[in-house]
Design a protein around this motif. Structure first.
Motif, PDB file in Angstrom:
ATOM      1  N   LEU A   1       0.826  -1.201   0.000  1.00  0.00           N
ATOM      2  CA  LEU A   1       0.000   0.000   0.000  1.00  0.00           C
ATOM      3  C   LEU A   1       0.862   1.253   0.000  1.00  0.00           C
ATOM      4  CD1 LEU A   1      -2.604  -1.258   2.579  1.00  0.00           C
ATOM      5  CD2 LEU A   1      -3.076  -0.741   0.207  1.00  0.00           C
ATOM      6  N   PRO A   2       0.565   2.187  -0.870  1.00  0.00           N
ATOM      7  CA  PRO A   2       1.336   3.433  -0.895  1.00  0.00           C
ATOM      8  C   PRO A   2       0.930   4.351   0.261  1.00  0.00           C
ATOM      9  CG  PRO A   2      -0.439   3.556  -2.472  1.00  0.00           C
ATOM     10  CD  PRO A   2      -0.520   2.192  -1.855  1.00  0.00           C
ATOM     11  N   GLY A   3       1.656   5.453   0.398  1.00  0.00           N
ATOM     12  CA  GLY A   3       1.292   6.430   1.412  1.00  0.00           C
ATOM     13  C   GLY A   3       2.370   6.606   2.461  1.00  0.00           C
ATOM     14  N   VAL A   4       2.183   7.622   3.280  1.00  0.00           N
ATOM     15  CA  VAL A   4       3.141   7.919   4.348  1.00  0.00           C
ATOM     16  C   VAL A   4       2.850   6.991   5.522  1.00  0.00           C
ATOM     17  CG1 VAL A   4       3.926   9.711   5.931  1.00  0.00           C
ATOM     18  CG2 VAL A   4       3.230  10.315   3.621  1.00  0.00           C
ATOM     19  N   PRO A   5       3.856   6.232   6.000  1.00  0.00           N
ATOM     20  CA  PRO A   5       3.625   5.372   7.160  1.00  0.00           C
ATOM     21  C   PRO A   5       3.110   6.190   8.345  1.00  0.00           C
ATOM     22  CG  PRO A   5       5.758   4.904   6.186  1.00  0.00           C
ATOM     23  CD  PRO A   5       5.221   6.113   5.491  1.00  0.00           C
ATOM     24  N   ASP A   6       2.203   5.625   9.115  1.00  0.00           N
ATOM     25  CA  ASP A   6       1.604   6.255  10.301  1.00  0.00           C
ATOM     26  C   ASP A   6       0.567   7.325   9.956  1.00  0.00           C
ATOM     27  OD1 ASP A   6       2.743   4.811  12.319  1.00  0.00           O
ATOM     28  OD2 ASP A   6       4.510   6.090  12.472  1.00  0.00           O
ATOM     29  N   SER A   7       0.332   7.572   8.659  1.00  0.00           N
ATOM     30  CA  SER A   7      -0.641   8.622   8.323  1.00  0.00           C
ATOM     31  C   SER A   7      -2.057   8.064   8.271  1.00  0.00           C
ATOM     32  CB  SER A   7      -0.295   9.250   6.983  1.00  0.00           C
ATOM     33  OG  SER A   7      -0.477   8.301   5.950  1.00  0.00           O
ATOM     34  N   GLY A   8      -2.249   6.860   8.768  1.00  0.00           N
ATOM     35  CA  GLY A   8      -3.575   6.262   8.740  1.00  0.00           C
ATOM     36  C   GLY A   8      -3.644   5.153   7.710  1.00  0.00           C
ATOM     37  N   GLN A   9      -4.748   5.122   6.946  1.00  0.00           N
ATOM     38  CA  GLN A   9      -4.959   4.011   6.026  1.00  0.00           C
ATOM     39  C   GLN A   9      -4.997   4.488   4.577  1.00  0.00           C
ATOM     40  OE1 GLN A   9      -6.887   4.273   8.958  1.00  0.00           O
ATOM     41  NE2 GLN A   9      -5.428   2.842   9.846  1.00  0.00           N
TER      42      GLN A   9
ATOM     43  N   LEU B   1       1.839  11.479  15.247  1.00  0.00           N
ATOM     44  CA  LEU B   1       1.118  10.387  14.596  1.00  0.00           C
ATOM     45  C   LEU B   1       1.688   9.007  14.922  1.00  0.00           C
ATOM     46  CD1 LEU B   1       0.511  11.854  11.032  1.00  0.00           C
ATOM     47  CD2 LEU B   1      -1.252  11.141  12.628  1.00  0.00           C
ATOM     48  N   ALA B   2       2.915   8.973  15.450  1.00  0.00           N
ATOM     49  CA  ALA B   2       3.600   7.694  15.626  1.00  0.00           C
ATOM     50  C   ALA B   2       2.789   6.740  16.503  1.00  0.00           C
ATOM     51  CB  ALA B   2       4.968   7.928  16.244  1.00  0.00           C
TER      52      ALA B   2
ATOM     53  N   ASP C   1      -9.383   7.723  21.773  1.00  0.00           N
ATOM     54  CA  ASP C   1      -8.209   8.083  22.558  1.00  0.00           C
ATOM     55  C   ASP C   1      -7.081   8.611  21.662  1.00  0.00           C
ATOM     56  OD1 ASP C   1      -7.317   8.235  25.128  1.00  0.00           O
ATOM     57  OD2 ASP C   1      -6.064   6.423  24.903  1.00  0.00           O
ATOM     58  N   ASP C   2      -6.839   7.887  20.563  1.00  0.00           N
ATOM     59  CA  ASP C   2      -5.774   8.273  19.627  1.00  0.00           C
ATOM     60  C   ASP C   2      -6.050   9.653  19.023  1.00  0.00           C
ATOM     61  OD1 ASP C   2      -4.322   6.037  20.025  1.00  0.00           O
ATOM     62  OD2 ASP C   2      -4.957   4.996  18.199  1.00  0.00           O
ATOM     63  N   LEU C   3      -7.319   9.858  18.633  1.00  0.00           N
ATOM     64  CA  LEU C   3      -7.682  11.133  18.017  1.00  0.00           C
ATOM     65  C   LEU C   3      -7.496  12.268  19.024  1.00  0.00           C
ATOM     66  CD1 LEU C   3      -8.695  12.181  15.326  1.00  0.00           C
ATOM     67  CD2 LEU C   3     -11.025  12.040  16.187  1.00  0.00           C
ATOM     68  N   ASP C   4      -7.889  11.984  20.267  1.00  0.00           N
ATOM     69  CA  ASP C   4      -7.740  12.956  21.348  1.00  0.00           C
ATOM     70  C   ASP C   4      -6.270  13.333  21.541  1.00  0.00           C
ATOM     71  OD1 ASP C   4      -9.558  14.264  22.972  1.00  0.00           O
ATOM     72  OD2 ASP C   4      -8.709  13.261  24.745  1.00  0.00           O
ATOM     73  N   LYS C   5      -5.430  12.301  21.562  1.00  0.00           N
ATOM     74  CA  LYS C   5      -3.986  12.542  21.763  1.00  0.00           C
ATOM     75  C   LYS C   5      -3.401  13.338  20.599  1.00  0.00           C
ATOM     76  CE  LYS C   5      -2.749   8.592  24.626  1.00  0.00           C
ATOM     77  NZ  LYS C   5      -2.454   7.169  24.467  1.00  0.00           N
ATOM     78  N   LEU C   6      -3.830  12.989  19.389  1.00  0.00           N
ATOM     79  CA  LEU C   6      -3.334  13.701  18.204  1.00  0.00           C
ATOM     80  C   LEU C   6      -3.727  15.174  18.265  1.00  0.00           C
ATOM     81  CD1 LEU C   6      -2.088  13.769  15.362  1.00  0.00           C
ATOM     82  CD2 LEU C   6      -4.299  13.071  14.448  1.00  0.00           C
ATOM     83  N   GLU C   7      -4.971  15.433  18.640  1.00  0.00           N
ATOM     84  CA  GLU C   7      -5.438  16.825  18.734  1.00  0.00           C
ATOM     85  C   GLU C   7      -4.654  17.579  19.788  1.00  0.00           C
ATOM     86  OE1 GLU C   7      -9.629  17.781  18.610  1.00  0.00           O
ATOM     87  OE2 GLU C   7     -10.089  15.774  17.919  1.00  0.00           O
TER      88      GLU C   7
END
Lengths: 202, 343
Positions: free
Chosen positions: B119-127, B299-300, B311-317
């Motif tokens: 799959l292409p894309g930046v690692p850790d940037s989601g899906q 994002l890591a 929880d992850d979204l909260d931490k990212l924000e």
């Protein structure tokens, strides 16, 4: 009875020489400043024209999405010269009727100022010739039969498939500017996928 | 003039007196000039401040405008994802007799971590997600124009690139690296998914990622796609190992007996979450061709276990807020129309 004019009062008046010198200085300064004023005016006209065309594109996109129909952006050449005089822009809706599709003007033709034009060069404004379906001659009241070209938005807000990343932009410039790439330009790029416009300036 | 003066004998004298007094002293002129300068400085400062505010706010509106357009486009396209499944016999390879009915499909829906495996894309940037949908995109205008429901292979992922579509006359010096939402759209006439060898080894999209990808929106740092089932207490559909963590593959376990619910089936709901930042923040954290540390560390390790989504979204924000990055989260649960989900 003759009263002599007071000395102070006589001194405070300007002599002709002084006046002339001041006028000469003002004239010199104006002469130096005038050309840059001119470029400021052209620059602001360029910004104004670019914003107007960008707004028309956004309006066309929005119209296409809300009315769920194809909407064209047409550019008009108001001069006999094939490359100069691309100064008119108008949005057209393609309405579906019983007798087929009919193009209806969605607003009047807007003109950009005479000191600004769209550079018709294929390298600077490939968007003008990108969609072969939208080009021809139209009878415009007050201008007679004039050439037009343009592109279209589909109902989903994207451009027609003939628009790719490589031919999705057009460039406005000072009508008198020389050279292949003008010193001051206003390039508007349409994202072929989303229809969003991006502005590039030097 | 001298004819008038005699009528008012005191005038000349008074005028002389007044003239003498009415001249400005140096001090007065200095005070007046300095007041003028002060007023000018204040006014110009206000104008400057105003133009800064104007620029930054219009920049902010612009940034999130393109993000919103990109989000709308992506969700609309994803909603139309199609698999065209059909029931067919499974043929026993030795006796050549039919064994059972199976749900089959020539198309595929694949969702998984960006930048991993194929799959292409930046690692850790989601899906990243790849699927087929009727986008009627074709470059063969002579043969295919006007066909409204042509099926295209499409996909979305986050890239960290320069603007690939910059007009050639624009100075390339002002073309920074940014996180961007990238769309893959393969013209209908080039689609190779019907070739089983292409379908099974991911070549149905990897072959096109370099040539048919386009930037949809700038400054999108994360795209989180989470397949879900409606009405279940735990929203994430499949508890099996391959699916719990933000992945979905319609071509997995298609031949097991009994055939699992997700085999050759679309996910009924995909929750799409997109995190956008604004251009001035992106400029502020710009690190040239390298990804900015603030973003990579924020994002890591996130968005790998669906149970920790909130929880992850909260931490990212919180991390973005701490770094004074202006951001916006776009989130929407997309029901996939063509999904015939039944347990």
């Amino acid at each position: 009875m003759k009263t002599p004019l007071p000395r102070l009062a006589r001194r405070s008046a300007f002599s002709l020489i002084e006046l002339l010198m001041v006028i000469a200085i003002i004239a010199t300064v104006t002469a130096f400043v005038a050309p840059s004023f001119n470029s400021i005016i052209v620059g602001s006209d360029l910004t104004c024209a670019g914003q107007m065309i960008g707004d028309q594109m956004m309006y066309a996109r929005q119209e296409a999405v809300t009315k769920n129909q194809e909407v064209q952006v047409r550019f008009y050449n108001l001069s006999n010269d094939a490359t100069k005089g691309w100064r008119g822009v108008q949005v057209w809706r393609i309405e579906q009727t019983k007798t087929g599709s009919v193009a209806m003007a969605a607003g009047r033709m807007l003109l950009i100022r005479e000191n600004v034009m769209i550079n018709a060069d294929a390298g600077l404004s490939p968007l003008l010739t990108a969609d072969p379906h939208i080009s021809g001659t139209a009878n415009v009241p007050g201008h007679g039969a004039i050439a037009y070209a343009g592109f279209r938005f589909r109902a989903n807000g994207a451009t027609d498939n003939s628009i790719t990343e490589a031919n999705s932009f057009l460039t406005l410039q000072n009508a008198k500017a020389q050279g292949p790439v003008p010193a001051n330009y206003y390039t508007i790029q349409v994202n072929p996928v989303t229809g969003k416009t991006t502005i590039f300036r030097p | 003039m001298s004819d008038v003066l005699p009528a008012y004998p005191g005038t000349a004298a008074r005028r002389r007196e007044e003239r003498g007094k009415s001249a400005f002293t140096v001090l007065e002129i200095l005070v007046a000039t300095s007041i003028l300068v002060m007023i000018l400085v204040i006014v110009l400062g206000m104008v400057d401040q105003l133009s800064k505010i104007w620029r930054s706010s219009s920049e902010r509106i612009e940034a999130f405008q393109s993000a919103r357009l990109g989000f709308d486009l992506m969700t609309r396209n994803l909603r139309q994802a199609t698999l065209n499944p059909y029931l067919d016999y499974e043929i026993d390879p030795t006796s050549l007799s039919p064994r059972r009915y199976l749900r089959k499909s020539d198309l595929r829906f694949l969702l998984g971590p960006a930048g991993k495996d194929d799959l292409p894309g930046v690692p850790d940037s989601g899906q990243a997600v790849f699927f087929q949908a009727p986008a009627s995109y074709t470059l063969d205008a002579a043969n295919c124009a006007g066909l409204d429901s042509l099926i295209n292979t499409s996909g979305y992922y986050i890239g960290f690139t320069r603007n690939t579509a910059l007009p050639p006359h624009v100075e390339t010096a002002v073309n920074p690296y940014r996180y961007r939402l990238i769309q893959l759209l393969v013209p209908a006439e080039k689609k190779n998914i019907y070739d089983p060898s292409m379908k099974d080894n991911e070549k149905w999209f990897t072959d096109y990622v370099d040539t048919n990808s386009r930037i949809v929106a700038d400054n999108i740092i994360a795209l989180i796609l989470r397949p879900q089932a409606p009405g279940s207490t735990s929203p994430d559909i499949i508890t099996g190992k391959a699916y719990a963590d933000y992945t979905y593959d319609s071509a997995l376990n298609v031949n097991t007996d009994p055939q699992p619910v997700y085999a050759n089936q679309l996910p009924p709901i995909v929750q799409v979450t997109m995190v956008a930042i604004d251009e001035s923040s992106a400029k502020h954290i710009d690190a040239g061709p390298n990804q900015p540390n603030v973003i990579t560390s924020a994002l890591a390790g996130k968005f790998q276990n669906a149970a920790n989504y909130t929880d992850d979204l909260d931490k990212l924000e919180k991390a973005l807020m701490a770094a004074r990055i202006r951001y916006r989260v776009f989130s929407s649960a997309i029901p996939i129309r063509e999904s015939l989900w039944s347990k």
